[in-house]
Design an enzyme around this catalytic site. Structure first.
Site, PDB file in Angstrom:
ATOM      1  CG  ASN A   7      -1.958   1.042   1.234  1.00 19.28           C
ATOM      2  OD1 ASN A   7      -1.887   2.007   0.468  1.00 19.28           O
ATOM      3  ND2 ASN A   7      -2.940   0.900   2.104  1.00 19.28           N
ATOM      4  NE  ARG A  99      -6.241   1.685  -0.461  1.00 15.97           N
ATOM      5  CZ  ARG A  99      -6.254   2.840   0.193  1.00 15.97           C
ATOM      6  NH1 ARG A  99      -5.158   3.280   0.787  1.00 15.97           N
ATOM      7  NH2 ARG A  99      -7.356   3.553   0.252  1.00 15.97           N
ATOM      8  CG  HIS A 189     -11.455   4.719   2.468  1.00  9.89           C
ATOM      9  ND1 HIS A 189     -12.016   5.893   2.945  1.00  9.89           N
ATOM     10  CD2 HIS A 189     -10.123   4.922   2.471  1.00  9.89           C
ATOM     11  CE1 HIS A 189     -11.061   6.763   3.216  1.00  9.89           C
ATOM     12  NE2 HIS A 189      -9.893   6.186   2.940  1.00  9.89           N
ATOM     13  NE  ARG A 250      -8.084  13.455   0.967  1.00  7.76           N
ATOM     14  CZ  ARG A 250      -8.150  12.131   0.904  1.00  7.76           C
ATOM     15  NH1 ARG A 250      -8.998  11.549   0.085  1.00  7.76           N
ATOM     16  NH2 ARG A 250      -7.376  11.383   1.675  1.00  7.76           N
ATOM     17  CD  GLU A 394      -7.169   0.177   3.787  1.00  9.13           C
ATOM     18  OE1 GLU A 394      -7.676   0.786   2.834  1.00  9.13           O
ATOM     19  OE2 GLU A 394      -6.344   0.691   4.577  1.00  9.13           O
TER      20      GLU A 394
END
Length: 423
Positions: A7, A99, A189, A250, A394
């Site tokens: 990742n 990922r 996600h 963000r 993940e």
């Protein structure tokens, strides 16, 4: 199979070496052999490794780029103490899984990486510049280091959300324009929300079709996901990872006229406005102090803007919970995950304030105790809407999807699942 799950961020690489196969997956018996994180790539980098969950003393090294970072990981897995022997050589790996945040409309499943796949990931980079470009650096470095003998697989965050109906993923733009340019809600996600749905089902011993939850991945990037029958029904991130919840830097949801207004009023270019929305907004923009929720929680007693940033963050999450609860006709649980969701009891408490009308009663003691990787329920007995904390994984989803793909016969063609973007 020994799978290296990678990742990659702009200046970081997170990894896990996982041994898995179909039999291990069915019993949740995947072996987490090693893992870690390398940060501040491009200068004096920090390296933190673990072997079967046991931390190795951290170190500082100088890493110029992602290639050097991934080479260090591979060398350490082969010969570094105390991980020596996990791999005999680089070719001892069965595969590497990456990922990939944005797969656009072309990918609905994991795919083996080939030049066509790399080009397609690059084509989506403008929609997720903070994510796809670092991922491409990691993919190219790994292809160089491992060579063609070790299969490389792309696992897409967007794939989990391909079950959303048109009524969830379409924007109210002219239909033909959306179809021509691939403008739709993609969602992100996905590997995290998929893991949460899986783990919640195992915890509650449910059938997949009985999983009806609202998953809350709260961290530097944050998103909510309505999951019904174990599938994504709707999610807060959209065409890009900018939409939805308030995040570290963000802005999340925004009146679309605001960037146009700022361009006319200030003369700012699209690139300048995008940089503001992506890198200088969110918690950082609201507080003027920090993008880190831990810092804001420390400052909130004497800094009104830090407190305001926290309140806006939690209120936005709460609004999405209410919207998804209504849209699904109810939910059985909300699940907190991600760096903030797993480790900030105060944020969980503030988010749940006012949800009593939906049947949620928070257990304050349980909520305070569940931090640092702990898993469990934080609602009181008798709550009709329950609340859980489940640490995400993940890398496990990446490894499992990689192993499943390699278990299937290799398809012909470039690996693209379909041509032009829908709707």
């Amino acid at each position: 199979m020994k799978i290296l799950a990678l990742n990659c961020g702009s200046t970081s690489v997170r990894f896990r070496l996982i041994e898995t196969d179909r039999r291990r997956m069915a019993r949740d018996a995947d072996r987490h052999l090693a893992g870690g994180k390398l940060e501040a790539i491009g200068g004096d980098s920090s390296v933190a490794f673990q072997v079967e969950g046991r931390p190795v003393p951290p170190a500082k090294v100088r890493l110029r780029d992602h290639r050097e970072a991934i080479a260090l990981i591979l060398d350490w897995l082969i010969s570094g103490s105390p991980a020596g022997g996990l791999l005999r050589s680089r070719s001892d790996l069965d595969a590497a899984g990456h990922r990939v945040v944005h797969g656009g409309a072309g990918f609905s499943d994991p795919v083996r990486i080939d030049p066509a796949v790399v080009a397609a990931i690059e084509a989506c980079a403008d929609q997720a510049p903070l994510h796809n470009r670092p991922t491409l650096l990691g993919i190219r470095a790994t292809l160089q280091l491992l060579g063609p003998a070790v299969p490389q697989v792309a696992v897409f965050d967007t794939a989990f959300h391909r079950t959303m109906p048109e009524s969830s993923y379409l924007y109210a733009l002219p239909y033909e324009i959306s179809a021509k340019h691939g403008i739709r809600r993609y969602g992100f996600h996905g590997t995290s929300h998929q893991y949460i749905a899986l783990r919640y089902r195992r915890l509650r011993r449910l059938r997949t079709r009985d999983v009806r939850i609202i998953s809350l991945h709260l961290g530097g990037g944050s998103s909510a996901c309505a999951i019904r029958e174990g599938k994504s029904l709707d999610t807060s991130m959209g065409f890009t990872p900018l939409e939805g919840l308030v995040m570290a830097t963000r802005c999340g949801d925004l009146d679309p006229a605001i960037p146009l207004f700022l361009a006319r009023r200030t003369g700012a270019t699209p690139a300048e406005i995008e940089a503001m929305l992506v890198s200088r907004s969110g918690l950082l923009g609201l507080s003027g102090t920090s993008s880190d929720m831990r810092t804001l929680l420390e400052l909130k007693r004497h800094d009104p803007r830090a407190l305001l940033a926290i309140e806006i963050f939690c209120r936005r999450v709460r609004k999405y919970i209410g919207a998804y609860f209504a849209d699904m006709g109810g939910a059985d649980a909300i699940v907190f995950t991600g760096g903030i969701g797993e480790n900030a009891p105060e944020i969980r408490r503030r988010t749940c304030r006012g949800l009593e009308s939906l049947g949620l009663r928070l257990d304050q003691g349980r909520n305070r105790r569940l931090v640092a990787g702990a898993e469990g329920e934080i609602s009181r007995r008798g709550s009709t809407l329950r609340a859980y904390v489940i640490p995400t994984d993940e890398e496990l989803i990446i490894a499992r999807q990689t192993a499943r793909l390699l278990d299937r016969p290799r398809p012909t063609g470039p690996g693209l699942a379909g041509g032009s973007p829908s709707p």
